[in-house]
Design an enzyme around this catalytic site. Sequence first.
Site, PDB file in Angstrom:
ATOM      1  N   GLY A 159       0.762  -1.211   0.390  1.00 47.79           N
ATOM      2  CA  GLY A 159       0.424   0.135  -0.136  1.00 47.79           C
ATOM      3  C   GLY A 159       0.843   1.245   0.070  1.00 47.79           C
ATOM      4  O   GLY A 159       0.299   1.704   0.127  1.00 47.79           O
ATOM      5  N   THR A 163       3.805   0.159  -6.905  1.00 47.53           N
ATOM      6  CA  THR A 163       3.610  -0.538  -8.133  1.00 47.53           C
ATOM      7  C   THR A 163       3.887   1.285  -9.096  1.00 47.53           C
ATOM      8  O   THR A 163       3.925   1.199  -9.832  1.00 47.53           O
ATOM      9  CB  THR A 163       2.367  -0.971  -8.327  1.00 47.53           C
ATOM     10  OG1 THR A 163       2.043  -2.602  -7.830  1.00 47.53           O
ATOM     11  CG2 THR A 163       1.583  -1.141  -9.511  1.00 47.53           C
ATOM     12  N   ASN A 209      -3.114  -3.118   2.062  1.00 50.15           N
ATOM     13  CA  ASN A 209      -3.291  -2.747   0.838  1.00 50.15           C
ATOM     14  C   ASN A 209      -4.003  -3.487  -0.378  1.00 50.15           C
ATOM     15  O   ASN A 209      -4.916  -4.598  -0.682  1.00 50.15           O
ATOM     16  CB  ASN A 209      -2.253  -2.395   0.262  1.00 50.15           C
ATOM     17  CG  ASN A 209      -2.619  -2.376  -1.603  1.00 50.15           C
ATOM     18  OD1 ASN A 209      -3.232  -1.397  -1.771  1.00 50.15           O
ATOM     19  ND2 ASN A 209      -1.612  -2.222  -1.751  1.00 50.15           N
ATOM     20  N   GLU A 439       5.812  -6.914   6.275  1.00 50.09           N
ATOM     21  CA  GLU A 439       5.007  -7.139   6.868  1.00 50.09           C
ATOM     22  C   GLU A 439       4.818  -7.920   8.143  1.00 50.09           C
ATOM     23  O   GLU A 439       5.934  -8.643   8.348  1.00 50.09           O
ATOM     24  CB  GLU A 439       4.487  -7.787   5.735  1.00 50.09           C
ATOM     25  CG  GLU A 439       3.872  -7.662   4.442  1.00 50.09           C
ATOM     26  CD  GLU A 439       2.886  -8.692   3.668  1.00 50.09           C
ATOM     27  OE1 GLU A 439       2.739 -10.145   4.221  1.00 50.09           O
ATOM     28  OE2 GLU A 439       2.579  -8.153   2.411  1.00 50.09           O
TER      29      GLU A 439
END
Length: 1428
Positions: A159, A163, A209, A439
Site C-alpha cells: 500500500g 507499483t 492494501n 510485513e
Amino acid sequence: MASKSRFVVGSHVWIEDADEAWMDGLVEEINENELVVNCTSGKKVTINVSAAYPKDTESPRGGVEDMTRLAYLHEPGVLQNLKSRYTLNEIYTYTGNILIAVNPFQRLPHLYNNHMMGIYKGAEFGELGPHPFAIADRSYRLMINDRISQAILVSGESGAGKTESTKMLMQYLAFMGGKAQVEGRTVQQQILESNPVLEAFGNAKTVRNNNSSRFGKFVEIQFDDNGMISGAAIRTYLLERSRVCQISDPERNYHCFYMICAAPPEDCKRYKLGDARSFHYLNQSNCIELDGLDDSKEYVETRRAMGIVGISSDEQDAIFRVVAAILHLGNVEFAEGSEADSSMPKDEKSQFHLRTAAELFMCDEKGLEESLCKRVMATRGESITKNLDPRAAALSRDALSRIVYSRLFDWLVNKINSSIGQDPDSKILIGVLDIYGFESFKTNSFEQFCINLTNEKLQQHFNQHVFKMEQEEYTKEEIDWSYIQFVDNQEILDLIEKVTYQTDLFLDKNIDYAVNEHQILLNASKCSFVSNLFPPCEESTKSTKFSSIGSSFKQQLQSLLETLSAIEPHYIRCIKPNNVLKPAIFENSNVLQQLRCGGVLEAIRISCLGYPTRRTFFEFINRFGILQPKVLGRSHDEVSATKMLLGKANLTGYQIGKTKVFLRAGQMAELDALRTEVLGLSAKKIQTKVRSHLARKKYIQLQISATQFQAVCRGTITRWRYENIRREAASLKIQTCYRKHHARKTYTDICSASTTIQSGLRGMAARRKLHFCRQTKAAVVIQSQCRCYLVHSQYVRLMKATITAQCAWRGRVARRELRELKVAAKETGALQAAKSKLEKEVEELTWRLQLEKRIRADVEEAKAQENKKLQLQLQDLQMQLNDTKELLKREKESTKAELEKTLVPEICVDATQVSELTAENRRLENLANGSLPGDEQTPHGTSMEYGRASYIERHHESVEALINCVTENVGFSEAKPVAAVTIYKCLLHWRTFETDKTNVFDRLIQIFGSAMQKQEGNADLAYWLSNSSSLLIILQKSLKPAGSSGTTPLKRTQTQTSFLGRMVFRASSITVDMDLVRQVEAKYPAFLFKQQLTAFVEGLYGMIRDNVKREISSVLALIIQAPRTAKAGLLTDQGNNWQAIVSHLNDLLKTLQENCVPAIFARKIFTQLFSFINAHLFNSLLVRRECCSFSNGEYVKQGLEELEAWCTQAKPEVIFKKFRISYDEIINDLCTELSVQQLYKICTQYWDDKYNTESVSEEVLNEMRTLMNGGSGQDASDSTFLLDEEISMPLSLEEIGDSMDAKEFQNMSLVALFLVDSGELGWLVLCKLWCGRGCGCGWKPESIERGSAVEAFGSGDAPVLIVVGAERPGGGIGTTAGIVAAGDWKRSKLELKFTLFSSTGCSWKKVGTVVTPASTRPFTPALLSSNA
C-alpha cells in the site's frame, strides 16, 4: 550521546512520546543530567539529557529536499521533515541518492506529464526537486556514459505505492528511449499494457492494501548502443502460491478468481460458475467485494489487455477455463472410503465439482479422482499404489491447485515476454524491481516469514550500498575516513526474530511438489493449453519428487541478489502515511516504523558513524558567522573563515573538505548553543539601545507639544481681535453697496420697460412684411414647377414618337435584308459553311444579348428611380396646387388647347440620316459575317475569331504573368502588401472565386508552400506572413456561400469588343477603387483555398514565433541557472542576458514593421513570446527551490523591469507594485491569474536568503491549504501548478477579418502584369507607379495624379501609365527602348488618345501625342512606336 553542553534554558528539543512518536518542546530547567521540557501539547516532562535531541528552529517551513542537509540528522528530524513536506503535498524527499516517496492517496497528474519529464530531462541530479524522474534520468545517464547496466529498487510495505512508482519510472525511461516498434506498438507500451494482466493474476487484497502485488517483478528494459529501447523482459520472483488455497480474513484471493465469478452470464454458464461466496478458496474470508471496484468491468478490461499483449481469444478461454477448474477443484471435499485409510468424494456436490473440473481440464474424471485419492510409489522392481486418507487427499487437491496456478502464472509471464520481444544483442539495461515490503501483522504466518526474509536480504544489500556512497562522498571531498569502520551489528535474521510468527500450517504451506499422477493426467489433457503447462519429463516415471516452497523461494532470492550485485543500484523507498488509505493524514508512529524497517534510519545510522552534518562553506559561514564577525569581510577566503569559526568554538574531530565542512555527531548542537548565546547577548544590547532611544524620543515629543500649545493659544487671541476689526469694516462696506444697488435697480426697471414696448411694435411690423413676402414667393415657385412639368411631359411624348418611328423604319429595313439573306441561304453549296458561322454568331449574339439585358436592366432601374422621384415631386406640387386652384384651372385649360394641336406631330424623314443609318447597318452586317473592308483585315483573321481562339491562351498567359509577379518581393504601398491585393483583384475580375474548377489556387498555394520550405529567415517569413494574412483578411470579408442573402450585389462588368477592351477585362483586376473588397458568392475551390491559406498563415506565424523562441531559450537557460552560478545574495551582474532578450525582441519588432505584418499578428506573437518567458521563469521557481529566493527575485525583477521598459517604448504598460498583503488581496489584486495550487507552491517554496524573513503568514497558508483540500474533487487537470506555454495561433477567422477595414486598402499602388499579343511578338506591359525599371527610385511623374496606376485601363477619364518593353530571356523588362504613355485617354467611339513619354534611365521626356484610329484591330506597341 547528548551532552549537557548541548542544551541551555530556552533550547528547542525533541523528546520521545508514546502516542506521537516524537514531540517537540522548550527546555525550561536543567537539573544536572535531567531536563524539564514544556511540550507544545501542554505536557511538562522531565527526561534524561541523553533522551533529548536538539531541534533546528531555522529549518525551512516546507522542510529540505535532501535530508543529508538537515542540521540535525536524527529520527525526529527526519520524521518532522517528511511530515512538513507531506503537508505541502511534497511527497518526494532525498536522503543522499535515495528517494523517499510518501503515498499521497490521491491523483497528482501534474507531477507526471510530458512537460514535467521534459524539465527533468538532462538535469543534474539534485538540481531540481526530488522526483522518480530524477532517479530514472540519473540511471539512464550513468548507463549511457559508463556503459554499465543500472537497477532501480522500489521497496515498501503493502500500500505504499510501489507499483505506481514503478509505472512512473518506466514512463520516463520510455520518454527517454522509446522509439522501437513491435507490431505497431512500442516496447514501453507493451510493458505498461502487461500490468493489468499481471495485476489480475498476481495481485490481491491484503490487510493494508486493496491491490497488493504478491510477487516480485523485475522489469529489464534493454537499450541499444544509441540509448533507444530495443527490447524488454519481465522477470517474476517469489509468487505467493499458498494464497491460492488459504487466505485470512479480511484478505482476498487473487483478483482473477473474483473477476471470473462476475463475468457475463454466458461465460459463467460456460464455466459453470456462480456466486464467489460458494467457492471454498474464496469464502474463507468475509471480504468478497471491494468498495469502488467492479469485478465485472475488471474482467472485461483484463480480457482486452490480454488481447493487446498478444494472447489470442482461444488462449484467453483456456486460461479462464483453468482458473474456473481451480475454483471447482477447491470445492471437492473428501470422506473416508470403503477401504482402510482410503478416501472418496464426500457427496454429490463434491462429485459435481470434480466432474466439472475434469471437464474444464479436459481430462478423465476417474483419473482425476484417483490422482487425488491415491499415490503410486515406485520401488526397485515394481510400483505400489497407496490410498490416501481424506486429509491427505485434501492436501493433494491443494497441491494440484497451487502447481496449476503457478505454472499458469509462469506461462503468462513467458507469453508477455515473447510478445514484447527481447534484444539478444543488447549489452546494457535498466532494471526496475517492484517487490513487496516488510510485513508485520497481528498474526504472521509462513507468507510473512518468506517476505521478511527477502526484505532483510535486500536491506543488507542496501546497507552496503549506503556505506559505499558515504565512502565516495568522503573521497570526493578528499578527507580522511580510513578510521571509520562500518559494522553490521545485525544478523540476517535479526529482523525476523523480532516478529512473532504463527507456526500453524507452516509445513503444509511449505509443501510444493508436483505429483507424478497429476503430471501424467494433465499432460494427457485434450486441451493443448493444459497439456503444455505440464510437458513430459524424464523423471515422470520415477517416484514422486518433493520440494519445498521455502527452498525454491530461497533459490529465486539468491538469483535476484546475484542479478542486483552485477549492476549499479538506485533506491526508492515508498512510505504509507496512514492505514486508512486516505489523503492528508500523516501517522507518525506508522511512518517511523516504516522508516526503521525500510532502512532509511539505518542509512542515517551509517551516516552518523562518520560525519552526519555536512555544510557548504557558504552555508556554514552564513549561519555561524556571528560567532566571529570579522570573517564576514572579504579579506578571508571561505576555508580560512570556516577554520576560524571552528577554532572559536573549540571543536575537534571535524574535517575540512574541498567544498564542505564535515562535523561529527553533536557538534552542530554545540555550535547552535554558542550561536544562541551570542544572539542573546546581542539582543540585550539592542534592547538597551532601543529603550534609551524611546525615552529620549518621548521627552522631545513632550517638549515640542508644550511649545506648540503655547503658540496655538496666542494665535487664537490675536485672531479674535482681528476678526472684530474686520467685522466693523465689513458692516460699513455692506451699507454702501446696498444703497448703490437699490438706486441702480430702479433705473434698470424703467429702461427695461421702455425697451420691451419698442421691440413689440417693431416686431409686429416686421412679421406683417415677412408674411407678404412668403405668399409672393410661394406663388412664384408653384408657377415655375407647373410650367416645368408641362414642358417635360411634351418632351417625353416627342421622344417616344421619334423612337417609335426610327424602330419601325429600322425594322422594315432589317426584314428586307432578312428576306435577301434567306434567299441566299437556299443555295446548297453555302448552307454547310454558313451553319458553323451562324453557330458562332449565335454564341456571340447570345453573349451580347446577355450584356444588353444587363444594360437594359440598369437603365430600367435608373428610370424607375427617376420616375419615383418625379412622382414624389408631383405629389408636393399637387399639395401646393390646392392653394392656387383657380389660377391653375385657367392655365390648365389654355395648356390643354395647345396640346390638342400637337398630339399628332408630323414626321419628317431626313434622307441624310436614313442613308447614314443604312451604311451603319451594312457595316454591322459585314462585322457579323466576319469580313472587314479593305485594309482593316488582319493576318490572323477576324477579331471575333481571333478573340475566341486565343481567349484560353491569354488567360493562361495572364495567370503566368501574375505568378511571375507575386513570386518576387514586389514591396508594399501605403503599408499594405502589393502582392496580396494584386492576387485578389485578379481573381475577382477573372471570376475565379465563382468557378467550380480551376488550378489558379493550386499555383498560388505552391508559392506560399515554397516560401515556407525555404525558411531563409524571419524577414522572408514575415514578408509572406504579411501577404498571406492580408489576403486572408480580404477573403474573409469578401467570400460568402452561394445562395446566402443580405450581402452586397456583385458589380456588373461591362464587356469590351475591341482588343484593348479585352485587355481592360484582364487588366482591371488591379484596379483598387472605393469598393475594392466586395462580397462574392464563392464556390467550393475558393473556400478550400481560404482554408489552405489559413493553414499557411498559422504555419508562417508559428515558424516566426518558434525561431525567436529558440533564440531566447538559450538566454533563458542562463538566467534560470543564475542562482547556481553565483552565491546567494552576491549575484553578479548578468544584465547582458536580459539585454540579449531585448535585442532579439527589437530585431523581431523591426522585421515585422518593415514587412507591414498586420498589428493583430504582431501583438499575438509578442503575447506568446512573453507567455513563453513567463512560463519558463515561473516554472523554474516551482521546480528549483534555489530559484524561489529573495536574491533571485531581485535579479529576475531587474530583468523584467528592462523588458517592461522596452514594452513601454513599444506600447504603454501599467506597472504595479508588490506589497505584503493578505490572501484575498493576493487572488483579487496581485495574482489574479494564478491558481490556489500555484500560489501555495510559491509561498511554501520561497525563502529569504538575505534577511531570513517570512513574507506569508501561517494563517494565509492554512487558508490556502483548506481551499485546496476542499476542492479535491475538481478535475485532475486543474491541479497542475506549472504553466503551459501557448503554442497555437490564438486567432479565429472572425478576429482576423475584423482586425482590418477594407478602406485601408484604398489609395495604394499595385503591380500587375499583362501579356499583350501583337501577332508576332509577345510584349510585357508592366503597370507601376514608379519608374519603368522598378528600381525603387521613387520617381513619380508630375503629370500623373495619385492613384493613376491603380486606375489603369479603367472606364472613364482616368490617367494611365504604361511601360512597354520587350521581355528579356532571363526575366525582367527592357526599358531602354521602352515607351511610356501617361495622360488622359478618352473613349469616343473607338478612338484612344495617349500622351507619350520616352525614358532614358529614370528621366522622362514628352515626345508627342497619339490618337488611335477608330478600328477594332488589336492594340500593339508597334502601332505606338510608329505613330510616335
